[in-house]
Design an enzyme around this catalytic site. Structure first.
Site, short mmCIF file in Angstrom:
data_model
loop_
_atom_site.label_atom_id
_atom_site.label_comp_id
_atom_site.label_asym_id
_atom_site.label_seq_id
_atom_site.Cartn_x
_atom_site.Cartn_y
_atom_site.Cartn_z
N LYS A 73 0.01 4.36 -0.27
CA LYS A 73 -0.59 5.55 0.34
C LYS A 73 -0.39 6.75 -0.59
O LYS A 73 -0.50 6.60 -1.81
CB LYS A 73 -0.05 5.75 1.75
CG LYS A 73 -0.19 4.47 2.59
CD LYS A 73 0.17 4.64 4.03
CE LYS A 73 0.02 3.31 4.76
NZ LYS A 73 0.26 3.44 6.22
N SER A 87 3.84 -2.32 10.11
CA SER A 87 5.31 -2.22 10.15
C SER A 87 5.99 -3.53 9.73
O SER A 87 6.96 -3.97 10.36
CB SER A 87 5.79 -1.79 11.54
OG SER A 87 5.33 -0.49 11.84
N GLU A 112 -6.40 4.40 8.41
CA GLU A 112 -6.26 5.83 8.15
C GLU A 112 -7.56 6.41 7.59
O GLU A 112 -7.92 7.56 7.86
CB GLU A 112 -5.10 6.07 7.18
CG GLU A 112 -3.76 5.77 7.83
CD GLU A 112 -2.62 5.56 6.85
OE1 GLU A 112 -1.50 5.35 7.32
OE2 GLU A 112 -2.87 5.58 5.62
N GLY A 163 3.06 2.47 10.89
CA GLY A 163 3.89 3.65 10.76
C GLY A 163 4.58 4.08 12.04
O GLY A 163 5.15 5.17 12.12
N HIS A 213 -9.26 0.94 5.50
CA HIS A 213 -7.94 1.08 6.11
C HIS A 213 -8.05 1.98 7.34
O HIS A 213 -8.87 2.90 7.39
CB HIS A 213 -6.96 1.68 5.10
CG HIS A 213 -5.53 1.65 5.56
ND1 HIS A 213 -5.01 2.59 6.43
CD2 HIS A 213 -4.52 0.80 5.27
CE1 HIS A 213 -3.74 2.31 6.65
NE2 HIS A 213 -3.42 1.23 5.97
N ASN A 261 0.86 -1.19 0.00
CA ASN A 261 0.00 0.00 0.00
C ASN A 261 0.89 1.24 0.00
O ASN A 261 1.52 1.56 1.00
CB ASN A 261 -0.91 -0.02 1.24
CG ASN A 261 -1.75 1.24 1.34
OD1 ASN A 261 -1.93 1.98 0.38
ND2 ASN A 261 -2.26 1.50 2.55
N GLY A 265 3.19 -1.32 4.21
CA GLY A 265 3.14 0.11 3.96
C GLY A 265 4.47 0.64 3.45
O GLY A 265 4.86 0.41 2.31
N GLY A 266 5.20 1.34 4.31
CA GLY A 266 6.42 2.02 3.91
C GLY A 266 7.46 1.16 3.23
O GLY A 266 8.13 1.59 2.29
#
Length: 250
Positions: free
Chosen positions: A11, A213, A97, A173, A95, A9, A234-235
Site C-alpha cells: 500500500k 488480515s 480500497e 485492516g 483492490h 501489498n 497487507g500489513g
C-alpha cells in the site's frame, strides 16, 4: 495441484531506502522457498528499487494499480508499459480500497485487466463483500456481480492468465479474519462462477488467493483449505520476518 502464491501489498508504505533494507533482510529468509510463488507490490516510487533488489531471486514484483489506457492525459495514473519497464510482472486490480475510496467500478476492473494482460502482466483481480453486505446475506450476490462485470468479461484465454484474490472488506485492516471455512466457501463460490462463465477446466486451474488480515499465526489454518491457493497479505508483509513466516507457512 495449483501452485500457491503469497503476495505482499505494501500500500502507501516504504521509501526507496526502506524498500532496499526490506529486501536485504527478506531475501535470505525465502531463498529456499520453492513451494510457492512470492510477489511483492511496493509503492510506485520504489518499484525499480524493489525490482533491482529482487533480481536473480525467486521474488516477483507487482504494481498496486494500473491505468486502463496505454498512455494519455491522465494525471497521476501509471500505465502497464511503465510498470513492465520498471520491473513488474504482476499488478493488483480492483483492490477494495480502490473500489471504496476511488470509486472504481467492475467495468474499470475489466478494462484494467485487459490492459495489463496486453503487456504481459498477470493481474491479481480482487473481489469481496463489505461487512454490511455480508450481514444482509448479500455476499454471494456481490461476488457474482463483481465476477461477471470484471474477470467474467474476459475471453476464456484472457481469463486463464489471471489470478483472483478474495478479500472480504470487513477483514481488511480490521484485525478480523474470515475463518478458514468462511474463506473456503467464498473461494468455492467464485470457482463455481468461473465454471459457469467459462468451463470446469478454467475453474479447476484458477488460482484464488485469500486477503484479509493474514498473519503468521493464522496462515497455516487458512492454507490448510484446498480451495485457498495462497494469500494477498497487507500489513504483515511490511516486516521481513513476518512476511517470511507467512511465505514459509508449511
Amino acid at each position: 495441484m495449483r501452485r500457491r502464491v503469497i503476495a505482499g501489498n505494501w500500500k502507501m508504505y516504504k521509501t526507496i531506502a526502506e524498500t532496499r533494507a526490506f529486501f536485504s533482510a527478506f531475501t535470505p529468509l525465502v531463498a529456499k522457498s520453492t513451494h510457492c510463488d512470492i510477489v511483492v507490490a511496493p509503492p510506485y516510487t520504489a518499484i525499480s528499487a524493489a525490482a533491482a533488489a529482487a533480481k536473480s531471486t525467486n521474488i516477483a514484483i507487482a504494481g498496486q494499480n494500473v491505468s486502463w489506457s496505454k498512455e494519455g492525459a491522465f494525471t497521476g495514473e501509471v500505465s502497464a508499459p511503465m510498470l513492465v519497464e520498471a520491473g513488474c510482472r504482476y499488478v493488483i486490480v480492483g483492490h477494495s480500497e480502490r473500489r471504496q475510496l476511488f470509486r472504481e467500478t467492475d467495468d474499470n476492473v475489466a478494462k484494467k485487466s485487459l490492459m495489463a494482460l496486453s503487456f504481459g502482466l498477470t493481474p491479481i483481480v480482487c473481489l469481496g463483500e463489505s461487512d454490511e453486505e455480508r450481514s444482509n446475506g448479500l455476499e454471494q450476490e456481490v461476488l457474482r456481480r463483481q465476477f461477471a462485470g470484471g474477470p467474467g468479461a474476459l475471453t476464456p484465454d484472457e481469463f486463464s492468465r489471471i489470478l483472483i484474490a478474495y478479500e472480504p472488506v470487513w477483514a481488511i485492516g480490521t484485525g478480523k479474519v474470515a475463518t478458514p471455512e468462511i474463506a473456503a466457501a467464498a473461494h468455492k463460490f467464485i470457482r463455481q462462477c468461473a465454471a459457469g462463465q467459462f468451463s470446469a477446466a478454467h475453474a479447476a486451474n484458477l488460482r484464488i488467493l485469500y486477503g484479509g488480515s493474514v498473519k503468521p499465526d493464522n496462515v497455516k489454518g487458512l492454507m490448510a483449505q484446498q480451495e485457498l491457493d495462497g494469500a494477498l497479505v497487507g500489513g504483515a508483509s511490511l516486516d521481513p520476518k513476518s512476511f517470511a513466516a507467512i511465505v514459509n507457512f508449511q
